[in-house]
Write a protein that holds these residues in place. Structure first.
Motif, PDB file in Angstrom:
ATOM      1  N   GLY A  57     -14.010  -3.735  25.268  1.00  0.00           N
ATOM      2  CA  GLY A  57     -13.828  -4.905  24.579  1.00  0.00           C
ATOM      3  C   GLY A  57     -14.233  -6.098  25.440  1.00  0.00           C
ATOM      4  O   GLY A  57     -15.244  -5.999  26.179  1.00  0.00           O
ATOM      5  N   SER A  58     -14.056  -7.282  24.758  1.00  0.00           N
ATOM      6  CA  SER A  58     -14.644  -8.655  25.133  1.00  0.00           C
ATOM      7  C   SER A  58     -13.693  -9.071  26.139  1.00  0.00           C
ATOM      8  O   SER A  58     -12.451  -8.590  26.312  1.00  0.00           O
ATOM      9  CB  SER A  58     -14.748  -9.506  24.158  1.00  0.00           C
ATOM     10  OG  SER A  58     -13.465  -9.917  23.455  1.00  0.00           O
ATOM     11  N   ASP A  59     -14.016 -10.093  26.891  1.00  0.00           N
ATOM     12  CA  ASP A  59     -13.293 -10.733  28.060  1.00  0.00           C
ATOM     13  C   ASP A  59     -11.914 -11.436  27.220  1.00  0.00           C
ATOM     14  O   ASP A  59     -11.096 -11.958  28.113  1.00  0.00           O
ATOM     15  CB  ASP A  59     -13.916 -11.740  28.854  1.00  0.00           C
ATOM     16  CG  ASP A  59     -15.296 -11.191  29.531  1.00  0.00           C
ATOM     17  OD1 ASP A  59     -15.031  -9.880  29.802  1.00  0.00           O
ATOM     18  OD2 ASP A  59     -16.375 -11.769  29.817  1.00  0.00           O
ATOM     19  N   SER A  60     -11.942 -11.819  26.028  1.00  0.00           N
ATOM     20  CA  SER A  60     -10.950 -12.489  25.734  1.00  0.00           C
ATOM     21  C   SER A  60      -9.888 -11.706  25.040  1.00  0.00           C
ATOM     22  O   SER A  60      -8.858 -12.214  24.433  1.00  0.00           O
ATOM     23  CB  SER A  60     -11.588 -13.376  24.580  1.00  0.00           C
ATOM     24  OG  SER A  60     -12.013 -12.523  23.230  1.00  0.00           O
ATOM     25  N   ASP A  61      -9.979 -10.271  24.752  1.00  0.00           N
ATOM     26  CA  ASP A  61      -8.809  -9.334  24.544  1.00  0.00           C
ATOM     27  C   ASP A  61      -7.635  -9.338  25.385  1.00  0.00           C
ATOM     28  O   ASP A  61      -7.650  -9.706  26.467  1.00  0.00           O
ATOM     29  CB  ASP A  61      -9.623  -7.877  24.518  1.00  0.00           C
ATOM     30  CG  ASP A  61     -10.458  -7.541  23.325  1.00  0.00           C
ATOM     31  OD1 ASP A  61     -10.640  -8.461  22.241  1.00  0.00           O
ATOM     32  OD2 ASP A  61     -11.207  -6.631  23.406  1.00  0.00           O
ATOM     33  N   LEU A  62      -6.849  -9.146  24.624  1.00  0.00           N
ATOM     34  CA  LEU A  62      -5.352  -9.092  25.364  1.00  0.00           C
ATOM     35  C   LEU A  62      -5.394  -7.798  26.069  1.00  0.00           C
ATOM     36  O   LEU A  62      -5.894  -6.775  25.674  1.00  0.00           O
ATOM     37  CB  LEU A  62      -4.343  -9.532  24.069  1.00  0.00           C
ATOM     38  CG  LEU A  62      -4.005 -11.035  23.910  1.00  0.00           C
ATOM     39  CD1 LEU A  62      -3.136 -10.937  22.733  1.00  0.00           C
ATOM     40  CD2 LEU A  62      -3.703 -11.931  25.046  1.00  0.00           C
ATOM     41  N   PRO A  63      -4.288  -7.806  27.289  1.00  0.00           N
ATOM     42  CA  PRO A  63      -4.305  -6.614  27.654  1.00  0.00           C
ATOM     43  C   PRO A  63      -3.570  -5.479  26.809  1.00  0.00           C
ATOM     44  O   PRO A  63      -2.782  -5.772  25.778  1.00  0.00           O
ATOM     45  CB  PRO A  63      -3.188  -6.905  28.928  1.00  0.00           C
ATOM     46  CG  PRO A  63      -2.630  -7.943  28.400  1.00  0.00           C
ATOM     47  CD  PRO A  63      -3.284  -8.826  27.762  1.00  0.00           C
ATOM     48  N   SER A  64      -3.390  -4.154  27.179  1.00  0.00           N
ATOM     49  CA  SER A  64      -2.923  -3.203  26.581  1.00  0.00           C
ATOM     50  C   SER A  64      -1.292  -3.262  26.943  1.00  0.00           C
ATOM     51  O   SER A  64      -1.037  -3.290  28.279  1.00  0.00           O
ATOM     52  CB  SER A  64      -3.590  -1.918  26.835  1.00  0.00           C
ATOM     53  OG  SER A  64      -2.521  -0.859  26.286  1.00  0.00           O
ATOM     54  N   VAL A  65      -0.516  -3.160  25.810  1.00  0.00           N
ATOM     55  CA  VAL A  65       1.199  -3.369  26.424  1.00  0.00           C
ATOM     56  C   VAL A  65       1.767  -1.996  25.821  1.00  0.00           C
ATOM     57  O   VAL A  65       1.761  -1.806  24.424  1.00  0.00           O
ATOM     58  CB  VAL A  65       1.631  -4.620  25.774  1.00  0.00           C
ATOM     59  CG1 VAL A  65       3.083  -4.303  25.990  1.00  0.00           C
ATOM     60  CG2 VAL A  65       0.833  -5.794  26.031  1.00  0.00           C
ATOM     61  N   ASN A  66       2.367  -1.336  26.811  1.00  0.00           N
ATOM     62  CA  ASN A  66       3.240  -0.224  26.160  1.00  0.00           C
ATOM     63  C   ASN A  66       4.706  -0.619  26.074  1.00  0.00           C
ATOM     64  O   ASN A  66       5.224  -1.095  26.906  1.00  0.00           O
ATOM     65  CB  ASN A  66       3.131   0.907  27.077  1.00  0.00           C
ATOM     66  CG  ASN A  66       1.633   1.522  27.356  1.00  0.00           C
ATOM     67  OD1 ASN A  66       1.076   1.741  26.347  1.00  0.00           O
ATOM     68  ND2 ASN A  66       1.101   1.562  28.295  1.00  0.00           N
ATOM     69  N   ILE A  67       5.220  -0.384  24.939  1.00  0.00           N
ATOM     70  CA  ILE A  67       6.510  -0.721  24.759  1.00  0.00           C
ATOM     71  C   ILE A  67       7.402   0.536  24.210  1.00  0.00           C
ATOM     72  O   ILE A  67       6.869   1.591  23.931  1.00  0.00           O
ATOM     73  CB  ILE A  67       6.675  -1.868  23.711  1.00  0.00           C
ATOM     74  CG1 ILE A  67       6.304  -1.355  22.436  1.00  0.00           C
ATOM     75  CG2 ILE A  67       6.052  -3.096  23.926  1.00  0.00           C
ATOM     76  CD1 ILE A  67       6.517  -2.080  21.086  1.00  0.00           C
TER      77      ILE A  67
END
Length: 69
Positions: A57-67
């Protein structure tokens, strides 16, 4: 306050309670303000298990969050 990568990582191991909206909400960052109008569906509680940087993805994408709900 909208959270970016650092703020999301600080939530690891925490239980969060969030308001669920029927659609996206708009956020402006300069100055920080959001429009919280719109239909609300309820609330949800979840635990943040892990936060990891995205490798695609791009540099501005948020991280992957597991919940866990």
């Amino acid at each position: 306050m909208p959270l970016r990568a650092t703020g999301l990582a600080m939530l690891t191991g925490q239980t969060i309670i969030a308001v669920v909206f029927d659609s996206d909400i708009s956020i402006n960052y300069d100055p920080v303000e959001g429009n919280l109008q719109g239909e609300k569906l309820g609330v949800v509680a979840f635990e943040v298990i892990s936060v990891a940087e995205r490798t695609s993805g791009s540099d501005s994408d948020l991280p992957s969050v597991n919940i866990r709900i």
